[in-house]
Design a protein around this motif. Structure first.
Motif, mmCIF file in Angstrom:
data_model
loop_
_atom_site.group_PDB
_atom_site.id
_atom_site.type_symbol
_atom_site.label_atom_id
_atom_site.label_comp_id
_atom_site.label_asym_id
_atom_site.label_seq_id
_atom_site.Cartn_x
_atom_site.Cartn_y
_atom_site.Cartn_z
ATOM 1 N N LEU A 42 0.822 -1.213 0.000
ATOM 2 C CA LEU A 42 0.000 0.000 0.000
ATOM 3 C C LEU A 42 0.855 1.261 0.000
ATOM 4 O O LEU A 42 0.333 2.367 -0.134
ATOM 5 C CB LEU A 42 -0.931 0.016 1.224
ATOM 6 C CG LEU A 42 -1.840 -1.206 1.412
ATOM 7 C CD1 LEU A 42 -2.629 -1.080 2.706
ATOM 8 C CD2 LEU A 42 -2.774 -1.378 0.234
ATOM 9 N N LYS A 43 2.179 1.097 0.135
ATOM 10 C CA LYS A 43 3.062 2.254 0.269
ATOM 11 C C LYS A 43 2.987 3.159 -0.961
ATOM 12 O O LYS A 43 2.999 4.379 -0.850
ATOM 13 C CB LYS A 43 4.501 1.775 0.490
ATOM 14 C CG LYS A 43 5.499 2.893 0.780
ATOM 15 C CD LYS A 43 6.838 2.323 1.220
ATOM 16 C CE LYS A 43 7.854 3.410 1.523
ATOM 17 N NZ LYS A 43 9.115 2.883 2.065
ATOM 18 N N SER A 44 2.911 2.546 -2.140
ATOM 19 C CA SER A 44 2.871 3.340 -3.374
ATOM 20 C C SER A 44 1.451 3.646 -3.825
ATOM 21 O O SER A 44 1.202 4.651 -4.472
ATOM 22 C CB SER A 44 3.623 2.607 -4.492
ATOM 23 O OG SER A 44 3.093 1.304 -4.666
ATOM 24 N N ARG A 45 0.497 2.787 -3.462
ATOM 25 C CA ARG A 45 -0.879 3.040 -3.854
ATOM 26 C C ARG A 45 -1.816 2.302 -2.910
ATOM 27 O O ARG A 45 -1.565 1.160 -2.530
ATOM 28 C CB ARG A 45 -1.144 2.582 -5.299
ATOM 29 C CG ARG A 45 -0.966 1.100 -5.518
ATOM 30 C CD ARG A 45 -1.121 0.702 -6.973
ATOM 31 N NE ARG A 45 -1.077 -0.764 -7.093
ATOM 32 C CZ ARG A 45 -2.169 -1.523 -7.149
ATOM 33 N NH1 ARG A 45 -3.369 -0.985 -7.096
ATOM 34 N NH2 ARG A 45 -2.054 -2.829 -7.257
ATOM 35 N N GLY A 46 -2.869 2.959 -2.513
ATOM 36 C CA GLY A 46 -3.874 2.308 -1.677
ATOM 37 C C GLY A 46 -3.789 2.646 -0.205
ATOM 38 O O GLY A 46 -4.638 2.232 0.575
ATOM 39 N N CYS A 47 -2.758 3.417 0.229
ATOM 40 C CA CYS A 47 -2.653 3.773 1.646
ATOM 41 C C CYS A 47 -3.634 4.889 1.981
ATOM 42 O O CYS A 47 -3.567 5.982 1.411
ATOM 43 C CB CYS A 47 -1.231 4.219 1.969
ATOM 44 S SG CYS A 47 -1.040 4.756 3.680
ATOM 45 N N TYR A 48 -4.536 4.607 2.933
ATOM 46 C CA TYR A 48 -5.535 5.611 3.305
ATOM 47 C C TYR A 48 -4.896 6.867 3.879
ATOM 48 O O TYR A 48 -5.419 7.964 3.756
ATOM 49 C CB TYR A 48 -6.530 5.014 4.319
ATOM 50 C CG TYR A 48 -5.956 4.859 5.710
ATOM 51 C CD1 TYR A 48 -6.129 5.839 6.674
ATOM 52 C CD2 TYR A 48 -5.192 3.739 6.047
ATOM 53 C CE1 TYR A 48 -5.558 5.719 7.927
ATOM 54 C CE2 TYR A 48 -4.629 3.617 7.296
ATOM 55 C CZ TYR A 48 -4.820 4.611 8.232
ATOM 56 O OH TYR A 48 -4.243 4.490 9.467
ATOM 57 N N ALA A 49 -3.725 6.721 4.504
ATOM 58 C CA ALA A 49 -3.122 7.858 5.222
ATOM 59 C C ALA A 49 -2.453 8.866 4.295
ATOM 60 O O ALA A 49 -2.210 9.996 4.689
ATOM 61 C CB ALA A 49 -2.106 7.343 6.240
ATOM 62 N N SER A 50 -2.158 8.453 3.059
ATOM 63 C CA SER A 50 -1.485 9.379 2.145
ATOM 64 C C SER A 50 -2.408 9.849 1.028
ATOM 65 O O SER A 50 -1.971 10.459 0.061
ATOM 66 C CB SER A 50 -0.251 8.711 1.535
ATOM 67 O OG SER A 50 -0.614 7.590 0.769
ATOM 68 N N ALA A 51 -3.697 9.570 1.184
ATOM 69 C CA ALA A 51 -4.633 9.771 0.074
ATOM 70 C C ALA A 51 -5.330 11.124 0.089
ATOM 71 O O ALA A 51 -6.369 11.296 -0.516
ATOM 72 C CB ALA A 51 -5.674 8.650 0.091
ATOM 73 N N GLY A 52 -4.788 12.088 0.786
ATOM 74 C CA GLY A 52 -5.428 13.402 0.851
ATOM 75 C C GLY A 52 -6.197 13.564 2.154
ATOM 76 O O GLY A 52 -6.338 12.627 2.930
ATOM 77 N N GLY A 53 -6.703 14.751 2.385
ATOM 78 C CA GLY A 53 -7.446 15.025 3.612
ATOM 79 C C GLY A 53 -6.528 15.432 4.740
ATOM 80 O O GLY A 53 -5.305 15.513 4.593
ATOM 81 N N PRO A 54 -7.117 15.676 5.925
ATOM 82 C CA PRO A 54 -6.351 16.200 7.063
ATOM 83 C C PRO A 54 -5.198 15.298 7.505
ATOM 84 O O PRO A 54 -4.131 15.785 7.844
ATOM 85 C CB PRO A 54 -7.399 16.327 8.179
ATOM 86 C CG PRO A 54 -8.718 16.393 7.471
ATOM 87 C CD PRO A 54 -8.558 15.582 6.220
#
Length: 238
Positions: A42-54
């Motif tokens: 998920l490090k390059s794609r799919g990580c909820y924490a790096s997907a925008g937002g606060p």
């Protein structure tokens, strides 16, 4: 999410009262992105924490702009939490140590600081295999769990959940494709239940549930979520 410049040690941030509705009003920490292992798909794609937002904005500031504390100060903040306090280490980031390795001394310091509290976290650092890195990681995770700081092993599909379960060094969680049933079994017959906070009509939060903090045989499943849920769901369905 960019890694830290090697000249700057990773930063660690403690929020004393989370504003996340699914977490509830408990302390949560964030570790710099350089702690995240390449072993995590998920490090390059799919990580909820790096997907925008606060959370993504906060994580970037911790990782790139020096928000938070050095490790010693951070550990002292954990130690100062009240006895019995439930807290989540790492709403973003992984265990101390660069990339795939766990810094066993730093983790032991965190476990010491967490004594008498109810701390838990998740890791994608590799613990399966006979290599030196995997063997050391496995021993460090097993020791943390034995001493009361719960480290959940994060699987990206049901087959990997069985491998992590067989490693026998900590409880297991798994990412599930969107639309999965609320309870199921892995290929090896291990029981999986969906996170109570993700169940329809549920009012559960991490603060009221605490399932991930417990040493347990059941595997907790997280339905892929966040703006990158589609990518995470595809990985989970693999």
């Amino acid at each position: 999410m960019h890694n830290n410049n090697n000249n700057n040690p990773p930063r660690y941030h403690l929020t004393l009262k989370s504003g996340n509705v699914k977490t509830g009003p408990i302390p949560v920490s964030t570790s710099a992105a350089s702690t995240c292992p390449d072993a995590c798909p998920l490090k390059s794609r799919g990580c909820y924490a790096s997907a925008g937002g606060p959370l993504a904005l906060h994580w970037r500031k911790v990782s790139e702009q020096g928000r938070g504390d050095d490790w010693t100060t951070f550990v002292a903040r954990i130690s100062a939490l009240p006895d019995g306090q439930l807290f989540r280490h790492n709403q973003a980031g992984d265990l101390p140590g660069e990339n795939n390795s766990i810094d066993t001394d730093m983790l032991a310091q965190l476990v010491d600081a967490s004594e008498g509290k109810r701390g838990w976290t998740y890791t994608h650092k590799p613990v399966v295999g006979d290599g030196n890195l995997e063997t050391c990681n496995r021993a460090a995770v097993r020791d943390a769990n034995a001493r009361g700081f719960t480290v959940n092993l994060s699987a990206d599909n049901l087959a990997e959940a069985d491998e992590l379960k067989a490693a026998d060094c900590g409880p297991v969680v798994v990412v599930l494709p969107v639309g999965s049933p609320l309870a199921m079994s892995t290929p090896a017959g291990n029981k999986v239940v969906v996170c109570p906070a993700q169940r329809p009509e549920s009012k559960a939060t991490c603060a009221t549930c605490g399932l991930c903090q417990r040493q347990r045989s059941v595997i907790v499943g997280f339905l892929a979520h966040g703006t990158q849920a589609k990518a995470a769901s595809a990985i989970a369905a693999n």
